[in-house]
Design a protein around this motif. Structure first.
Motif, PDB file in Angstrom:
ATOM      1  N   LEU A  57       0.830  -1.191   0.000  1.00  0.00           N
ATOM      2  CA  LEU A  57       0.000   0.000   0.000  1.00  0.00           C
ATOM      3  C   LEU A  57       0.874   1.256   0.000  1.00  0.00           C
ATOM      4  O   LEU A  57       1.827   1.373   0.784  1.00  0.00           O
ATOM      5  N   SER A 111      -6.728   2.054   1.004  1.00  0.00           N
ATOM      6  CA  SER A 111      -6.730   2.298   2.441  1.00  0.00           C
ATOM      7  C   SER A 111      -6.660   3.803   2.658  1.00  0.00           C
ATOM      8  O   SER A 111      -5.834   4.489   2.043  1.00  0.00           O
ATOM      9  N   ASP A 112      -7.513   4.331   3.517  1.00  0.00           N
ATOM     10  CA  ASP A 112      -7.661   5.778   3.689  1.00  0.00           C
ATOM     11  C   ASP A 112      -6.658   6.318   4.716  1.00  0.00           C
ATOM     12  O   ASP A 112      -6.641   5.893   5.873  1.00  0.00           O
ATOM     13  N   ILE A 139      -5.977   5.774   8.824  1.00  0.00           N
ATOM     14  CA  ILE A 139      -4.684   5.269   9.278  1.00  0.00           C
ATOM     15  C   ILE A 139      -4.104   6.181  10.354  1.00  0.00           C
ATOM     16  O   ILE A 139      -3.649   5.708  11.403  1.00  0.00           O
ATOM     17  N   THR A 142      -1.984   0.042   8.467  1.00  0.00           N
ATOM     18  CA  THR A 142      -2.401   0.341   7.099  1.00  0.00           C
ATOM     19  C   THR A 142      -3.229  -0.786   6.503  1.00  0.00           C
ATOM     20  O   THR A 142      -4.258  -0.532   5.848  1.00  0.00           O
ATOM     21  N   TRP A 143      -2.814  -2.028   6.736  1.00  0.00           N
ATOM     22  CA  TRP A 143      -3.573  -3.164   6.190  1.00  0.00           C
ATOM     23  C   TRP A 143      -4.859  -3.428   6.973  1.00  0.00           C
ATOM     24  O   TRP A 143      -5.831  -3.919   6.399  1.00  0.00           O
ATOM     25  N   ARG A 144      -4.884  -3.080   8.246  1.00  0.00           N
ATOM     26  CA  ARG A 144      -6.138  -3.241   9.003  1.00  0.00           C
ATOM     27  C   ARG A 144      -7.222  -2.302   8.492  1.00  0.00           C
ATOM     28  O   ARG A 144      -8.417  -2.601   8.585  1.00  0.00           O
ATOM     29  N   GLU A 145      -6.828  -1.159   7.963  1.00  0.00           N
ATOM     30  CA  GLU A 145      -7.795  -0.195   7.439  1.00  0.00           C
ATOM     31  C   GLU A 145      -8.128  -0.434   5.966  1.00  0.00           C
ATOM     32  O   GLU A 145      -8.961   0.272   5.395  1.00  0.00           O
ATOM     33  N   ALA A 146      -7.491  -1.416   5.337  1.00  0.00           N
ATOM     34  CA  ALA A 146      -7.623  -1.627   3.891  1.00  0.00           C
ATOM     35  C   ALA A 146      -8.850  -2.445   3.524  1.00  0.00           C
ATOM     36  O   ALA A 146      -9.342  -3.275   4.305  1.00  0.00           O
TER      37      ALA A 146
END
Length: 379
Positions: free
Chosen positions: A162, A195-196, A200, A337-341
């Motif tokens: 990302l 991802s926003d 983040i 970052t990946w948790r919000e993706a």
């Protein structure tokens, strides 16, 4: 969902609400919609091969990639003729983008009568934005049409982390457009991920945020001459064989450089880790903190076998004061970052517009055929 409001002038205005809609966007043939993802097909993240940070236990990734949320991305389907004039198609899309892209971060146009790269180029030119090239970019791409490049020539078994497009450079696009010419098949991967940055930032360690505000980031690049096959050369990166042109580009961007004896060039410069959004004024976490770091290449199939200093990988990143970024801090930012993706497989003819300041994008690894094209705009 959206509904039509009739103004005193007689003009129709689209008013979005949260449920699925079947109403037309202000005098156009776009209708608001949503993405449906097969519930039995989930894209694994934790432990995924060739995804930087996915195998760490210090702060693990989610087990699976999340499905799109309501309005992220916003989705509009073309509900008109497949013979629609491309210029008209673009102008109607422009209205939606100008009204909604900065707020929602990503807008997906689906069922578009855009059947090849030439038509996509015409659509992009018809939008009327100021187009931007990729000179000085760090990715592997090649030109396809006027203002159209391949999204990535990276190996398909590699996951592209990302990132915000060219956020390592003071010269970066404000919008990124992706067009799906050949879609991946269900179960073959290749999900497009977003991802926003606003979400983040709210989840990052406040001490790290304060540190990055104070010291910023230092970006380093090492680009060999053309003959070195496993690296992106400076000739490909800057689209020129002329060293003087390279120097002029770097000087215009305020970057320091040094020509090495073997014909390579080393480049370095500092940038803030935050910018203010040009439309909203909001402070945004906008940088190449993780994907510019050498650890990006240590989890790459073409570089994992190398044993070299971090500053001899194609790119590296450290704090603005020269201190190296801590391993656990890198993992923290990657995991957040990946948790919000969210992600999905694009369909043939899809065009997704991304606000490059507010939203990061990525690509998961895939098998089979998949061809996505990209265009960049300055405004």
């Amino acid at each position: 969902m959206s509904t039509l409001a009739v103004l005193p002038t007689g003009k129709c205005l689209l008013v979005p609400i949260t449920l699925r809609a079947v109403t037309l966007v202000s005098r156009t043939k776009y209708v608001s919609s949503r993405i449906t993802t097969p519930s039995k097909i989930k894209a694994a993240l934790a432990g995924r091969q060739w995804l930087p940070g996915s195998k760490s236990y210090s702060e693990p990734f989610p087990e699976y990639l999340a499905s799109p949320r309501d309005n992220f991305p916003m989705v509009y389907e073309w509900n008109g003729s497949s013979q629609q004039n491309i210029h008209d198609l673009a102008m109607e899309a422009r209205q939606i983008l100008d009204d909604r892209l900065a707020m929602y971060g990503a807008v997906l146009f689906r069922n578009m009568p855009i059947f090849n790269s030439s038509a996509y180029s015409e659509f992009m030119n018809g939008l009327g934005y100021a187009m931007m090239g990729y000179e000085g970019g760090t990715g592997y791409r090649h030109s396809v049409e006027d203002n159209v490049l391949t999204a990535s020539d990276e190996p398909p078994n590699y996951c592209i982390e990302l990132h915000n497009e060219m956020s390592y450079s003071p010269k970066h696009p404000l919008k990124v457009f992706f067009y799906c010419e050949i879609p991946p098949k269900p179960g073959e991967g290749g999900e497009t991920v977003i991802s926003d940055n606003r979400d983040i930032l709210r989840k990052l360690n406040p001490q790290l945020v304060d540190k990055l505000r104070k010291v910023g980031l230092k970006y380093l690049r090492y680009l060999p001459r053309e003959q070195r096959g496993d690296y992106a050369s400076w000739q490909k990166s800057f689209v020129t064989e002329d060293k003087t042109e390279v120097e002029q580009m770097l000087q215009a961007r305020g970057m320091s450089y040094r020509w090495e004896e073997e014909g390579a060039i080393s480049i370095w410069h500092n940038l803030p880790a935050f910018v203010n959004h040009p439309k909203t004024g909001e402070e945004i976490f906008f940088n190449h903190y993780c994907p510019h770091h050498a650890s990006f290449y240590k989890a790459h199939p073409l570089y994992a076998h190398l044993d070299i200093p971090d500053n001899r990988y194609p790119k590296h990143c450290c704090y603005g004061n020269g201190d190296e970024i801590e391993e656990d801090t890198l993992q923290h930012v990657r995991a957040v970052t990946w948790r919000e993706a969210v992600g999905f497989q694009m369909q043939r003819g899809d065009v997704i517009a991304i606000d490059n300041i507010n939203v990061k994008h990525a690509r998961l690894s895939f098998t089979g055929n998949r061809r996505i094209l990209v265009s960049l705009t300055r405004d």
